[in-house]
Design a protein around this motif. Structure first.
Motif, PDB file in Angstrom:
ATOM      1  N   MET A   1       0.842  -1.192   0.000  1.00  0.00           N
ATOM      2  CA  MET A   1       0.000   0.000   0.000  1.00  0.00           C
ATOM      3  C   MET A   1       0.881   1.247   0.000  1.00  0.00           C
ATOM      4  SD  MET A   1      -2.979   0.832   2.648  1.00  0.00           S
ATOM      5  CE  MET A   1      -3.963   2.293   2.504  1.00  0.00           C
ATOM      6  N   THR A   2       0.878   1.979  -1.078  1.00  0.00           N
ATOM      7  CA  THR A   2       1.624   3.241  -1.107  1.00  0.00           C
ATOM      8  C   THR A   2       0.679   4.359  -1.506  1.00  0.00           C
ATOM      9  OG1 THR A   2       2.271   2.712  -3.341  1.00  0.00           O
ATOM     10  CG2 THR A   2       3.909   2.318  -1.628  1.00  0.00           C
ATOM     11  N   TYR A   3       1.164   5.538  -1.343  1.00  0.00           N
ATOM     12  CA  TYR A   3       0.316   6.688  -1.585  1.00  0.00           C
ATOM     13  C   TYR A   3       0.166   7.014  -3.057  1.00  0.00           C
ATOM     14  CZ  TYR A   3      -0.661   8.403   2.992  1.00  0.00           C
ATOM     15  OH  TYR A   3      -1.178   8.573   4.227  1.00  0.00           O
ATOM     16  N   ASP A  86      -6.325  17.395   6.283  1.00  0.00           N
ATOM     17  CA  ASP A  86      -5.779  16.172   5.711  1.00  0.00           C
ATOM     18  C   ASP A  86      -4.652  15.604   6.580  1.00  0.00           C
ATOM     19  OD1 ASP A  86      -5.897  14.196   3.913  1.00  0.00           O
ATOM     20  OD2 ASP A  86      -4.780  15.195   2.324  1.00  0.00           O
ATOM     21  N   VAL A  87      -4.926  15.610   7.868  1.00  0.00           N
ATOM     22  CA  VAL A  87      -3.969  15.092   8.846  1.00  0.00           C
ATOM     23  C   VAL A  87      -4.628  13.953   9.601  1.00  0.00           C
ATOM     24  CG1 VAL A  87      -2.797  15.649  11.013  1.00  0.00           C
ATOM     25  CG2 VAL A  87      -2.797  17.296   9.155  1.00  0.00           C
ATOM     26  N   ALA A  88      -3.902  12.860   9.794  1.00  0.00           N
ATOM     27  CA  ALA A  88      -4.426  11.779  10.639  1.00  0.00           C
ATOM     28  C   ALA A  88      -3.573  11.708  11.890  1.00  0.00           C
ATOM     29  CB  ALA A  88      -4.377  10.455   9.900  1.00  0.00           C
ATOM     30  N   GLN A 161      -5.310   7.809   3.903  1.00  0.00           N
ATOM     31  CA  GLN A 161      -4.253   8.341   3.038  1.00  0.00           C
ATOM     32  C   GLN A 161      -4.090   9.849   3.244  1.00  0.00           C
ATOM     33  OE1 GLN A 161      -4.878   6.978  -1.000  1.00  0.00           O
ATOM     34  NE2 GLN A 161      -4.060   5.012  -0.371  1.00  0.00           N
ATOM     35  N   PRO A 162      -3.790  10.255   4.466  1.00  0.00           N
ATOM     36  CA  PRO A 162      -3.686  11.695   4.736  1.00  0.00           C
ATOM     37  C   PRO A 162      -2.361  12.261   4.218  1.00  0.00           C
ATOM     38  CG  PRO A 162      -3.111  10.480   6.685  1.00  0.00           C
ATOM     39  CD  PRO A 162      -3.457   9.459   5.659  1.00  0.00           C
ATOM     40  N   ALA A 163      -2.295  13.572   4.140  1.00  0.00           N
ATOM     41  CA  ALA A 163      -1.058  14.219   3.714  1.00  0.00           C
ATOM     42  C   ALA A 163       0.004  14.075   4.800  1.00  0.00           C
ATOM     43  CB  ALA A 163      -1.318  15.691   3.428  1.00  0.00           C
ATOM     44  N   VAL A 164      -0.429  14.151   6.037  1.00  0.00           N
ATOM     45  CA  VAL A 164       0.521  14.131   7.161  1.00  0.00           C
ATOM     46  C   VAL A 164      -0.009  13.211   8.262  1.00  0.00           C
ATOM     47  CG1 VAL A 164       1.667  15.541   8.916  1.00  0.00           C
ATOM     48  CG2 VAL A 164       1.150  16.537   6.688  1.00  0.00           C
ATOM     49  N   ARG A 192       7.127   2.104   3.293  1.00  0.00           N
ATOM     50  CA  ARG A 192       6.106   1.647   2.329  1.00  0.00           C
ATOM     51  C   ARG A 192       5.175   2.781   1.919  1.00  0.00           C
ATOM     52  NH1 ARG A 192       2.764  -2.638   4.676  1.00  0.00           N
ATOM     53  NH2 ARG A 192       3.752  -2.291   6.673  1.00  0.00           N
ATOM     54  N   LEU A 193       4.757   3.587   2.890  1.00  0.00           N
ATOM     55  CA  LEU A 193       3.786   4.647   2.589  1.00  0.00           C
ATOM     56  C   LEU A 193       4.460   5.859   1.968  1.00  0.00           C
ATOM     57  CD1 LEU A 193       1.631   4.692   5.846  1.00  0.00           C
ATOM     58  CD2 LEU A 193       1.045   3.650   3.680  1.00  0.00           C
ATOM     59  N   ASP A 194       5.738   6.017   2.310  1.00  0.00           N
ATOM     60  CA  ASP A 194       6.483   7.177   1.840  1.00  0.00           C
ATOM     61  C   ASP A 194       5.759   8.460   2.247  1.00  0.00           C
ATOM     62  OD1 ASP A 194       8.695   8.173   0.771  1.00  0.00           O
ATOM     63  OD2 ASP A 194       8.029   8.121  -1.314  1.00  0.00           O
TER      64      ASP A 194
END
Lengths: 343, 282
Positions: A1-3, A86-88, A161-164, A192-194
């Motif tokens: 799973m990548t962005y 867009d932050v988790a 899939q948040p930005a940060v 993996r997510l980068d």
């Protein structure tokens, strides 16, 4: 799973946060400026109450800065609601919805966004699989161990899939063994997510092993920012020198190690036993840790720790030793400002 | 040593016996009036007059209960009470959840003082407010109406306080995590906070239902017609004045209490859980 989406740079400019008013005002964060690059794993490190969590919460939008600006990407987000940033966030206490199953917990952010049932089921499954949670999807958080709960919290964060990613001491509630394992998992997850990750901890081992960059804070102020190796090798303040490293750097008063008016710091592993060494020590205690031996010594009232190989002969308590350190391993600090002198 | 142990055991045994004796005595005090009322209702009118103090009916009969049902039109009264109690219960749950959420999760100016004012109303006896409330309801034209019976009871300080206390135990991080997920207040209340306080809501529903069912003062202050009479004030009708129907009111009371018994038996676990919620952690 990548962005599939662009991850974002986070920029904090002269952030100050004060709680309370008048005489009772407490400054939790004091004029902090940090640039966090895309894909960075930035660790905010410091002791309890140093303002690192407050800083993280301001990035997430859970606190508003008293002054200064926060940028995510190119957008100033000071007045943007948390859900629109867009932050988790992953909390120390996991903050899972106790009455929902693992599946429902992971799917919930997607459900709130109005994604279709098959779509969110597929994404939740993918997130769960990437964290080894596929066997627990129908359990409730109360039926999981601490480590599993933390993975559910991570899955709930990555499914969006948040930005940060903001992580507030996510490993603190885990036992030492699990913490070690989860550390490695998080590093792997970052690879993996980068993704851009902001990670708050007071544990310097987490900082050294996980971060691409470390920002050390104390009393609301940024002490130093750099790669873990830079922070370890060239601490910019006495606080950083003493905070990073186990055991910490020996910072000796002026005149003890050198004939000068400055504080001199030497890491325990860089103190070499030498018959004509400059510093005379008396051994007070010996800690044999298996892979190394720590000699806890006294030098005219100053505690000095010397690290030796496990194979080296162990001196007896009360023995007199002489030690020295090469020029490259001496760190000099101004006794007044406690800042590094030699750059 | 052995003698000591024996003496201690005897003391424990004696204490246990004493405790049970006390419990049995209290249970007797509580249950006997209920039993006596039931026996009275199962006597015929003449039997009740002749043997008012007998613990058992001489001629066991359901005639008095049947007569009470017919003469008092108790079916209608029970339906009225049920309608009012159910609506009030639903209303109290809704208003308690909404107000408690505001007090527990929202920050607004004057939150503390407003909450204290709410709590202070618990100090005012209901009897003191009946006249004022009756006038207000009268000014709305709600005398002899269901809305008069229901609307003034729709929000209670007790309910708000109870639910707020549970909401305060919900970790702050849960609300913050939800905010980051984009969950609004209403959705958080419905999907996260409310399920967490289900046992308390069950107990609150039960208390409210029982309290409303047993209302006497308020209905008697605003209801004078037969159509809206609730069971508790409707029992009045059974006072026929006939000497041989002396125990009709007792029979009516038994009928009025039956639904409460049914509800209590059905939900007693909920009630105990609600009462002990917060008392025992975890």
């Amino acid at each position: 799973m990548t962005y599939g989406v662009d991850v974002a740079q986070v920029r904090l400019e002269h952030i100050t946060k004060t709680f309370g008013e008048g005489k009772e005002a407490v400054t939790a964060v004091d004029d902090v400026t940090i640039d966090i690059e895309d894909h960075d794993f930035m660790i905010l490190l410091g002791p309890s109450g140093c303002g690192k969590s407050t800083l993280l919460r301001m990035v997430a939008g859970l606190e508003t800065p008293t002054s200064g600006d926060i940028f995510i990407g190119t957008k100033k987000v000071n007045d943007v609601a948390p859900k629109l940033r867009d932050v988790a966030m992953v909390f120390q206490s996991y903050a899972l919805y106790p009455q929902k199953t693992v599946r429902a917990n992971i799917e919930f952010p997607l459900k709130v966004r109005g994604e279709s049932k098959p779509e969110r089921a597929a994404k939740a499954m993918s997130a769960a699989q990437s964290l080894g949670l596929d066997d627990y999807l129908d359990r409730k958080p109360g039926q999981l161990s601490g480590g599993q709960r933390q993975r559910v919290a991570l899955a709930r964060a990555i499914v969006r899939q948040p930005a940060v990613f903001c992580m507030d001491e996510p490993l603190s509630n885990l036992d030492a063994k699990l913490r070690g394992e989860t550390r490695a998992e998080l590093v792997d997850l970052h690879r993996r997510l980068d993704a851009t990750i902001l990670y708050v901890t007071h544990d310097q081992i987490e900082a050294m092993t996980m971060g691409t960059h470390v920002a050390v804070m104390n009393r609301g102020q940024l002490q130093q920012i750099g790669t873990p190796q830079q922070v370890y090798a060239k601490p910019q303040t006495v606080f950083v020198a003493r905070f990073i490293g186990t055991p910490p750097m020996n910072v000796m008063p002026p005149g003890l190690f050198e004939r000068s008016e400055v504080l001199v710091g030497v890491r325990p592993e860089h103190l070499q036993l030498s018959s004509n060494g400059v510093l005379s020590l008396t051994v007070r205690m010996v800690e044999q840790l298996g892979h190394e031996t720590l000699l806890i010594c006294d030098a005219v009232g100053t505690r000095v720790v010397v690290r030796q190989n496990a194979e080296a002969p162990v001196p007896s308590i009360g023995a007199e030793l002489r030690v020295d350190a090469s020029e490259a391993h001496r760190h000099r600090f101004d006794p007044v400002t406690e800042r590094r002198i030699d750059g | 040593m052995a003698a000591d142990t024996g003496a201690t055991e005897r003391l424990h045994g004696a204490r246990k016996v004493g405790r049970y004796a006390l419990l049995i005595f209290i249970a007797f005090l509580v249950l006997f009036p209920i039993y006596a009322t039931l026996m009275q209702a199962l006597k015929s009118g003449p039997d009740a007059i002749k043997n008012p103090q007998s613990i058992l009916p001489i001629n066991f009969t359901l005639d008095t209960l049947r007569a009470a049902w017919r003469i008092g039109d108790l079916g209608r009264l029970l339906l009225n009470s049920l309608f009012v109690a159910v609506l009030v219960t639903i209303g109290v749950i809704i208003t308690s959840l909404l107000a408690a959420y505001a007090f527990a999760f929202l920050d607004f100016p004057g939150k503390g003082p407003i909450f204290v004012c709410f709590l202070a109303t618990l100090l005012v006896p209901v009897e003191l407010t009946v006249v004022v409330n009756q006038r207000t309801v009268d000014s709305f034209g709600w005398i002899n109406s269901y809305q008069g019976l229901i609307v003034p009871l729709l929000a209670t300080t007790f309910g708000i306080f109870l639910v707020r206390q549970v909401f305060l135990t919900v970790p702050k991080e849960l609300r913050e995590a939800a905010a980051l997920d984009g969950v609004g207040h209403f959705r958080f209340l419905l999907e996260v906070a409310t399920p967490l306080c289900r046992p308390t809501l069950g107990a609150l529903a039960l208390f409210t239902f029982l309290g409303t069912w047993n209302q006497y003062l308020w209905p008697s202050a605003i209801i004078t017609d037969d159509a809206h009479r609730t069971i508790q004030i409707g029992l009045e009708r059974l006072k026929t004045g006939d000497f041989d129907k002396f125990n009709l009111v007792t029979a009516g009371t038994v009928i009025a209490a039956l639904p409460i018994f049914a509800v209590l038996i059905a939900f007693q676990r909920q009630l105990v859980r609600g009462l002990t919620a917060g008392a025992v952690k975890g």
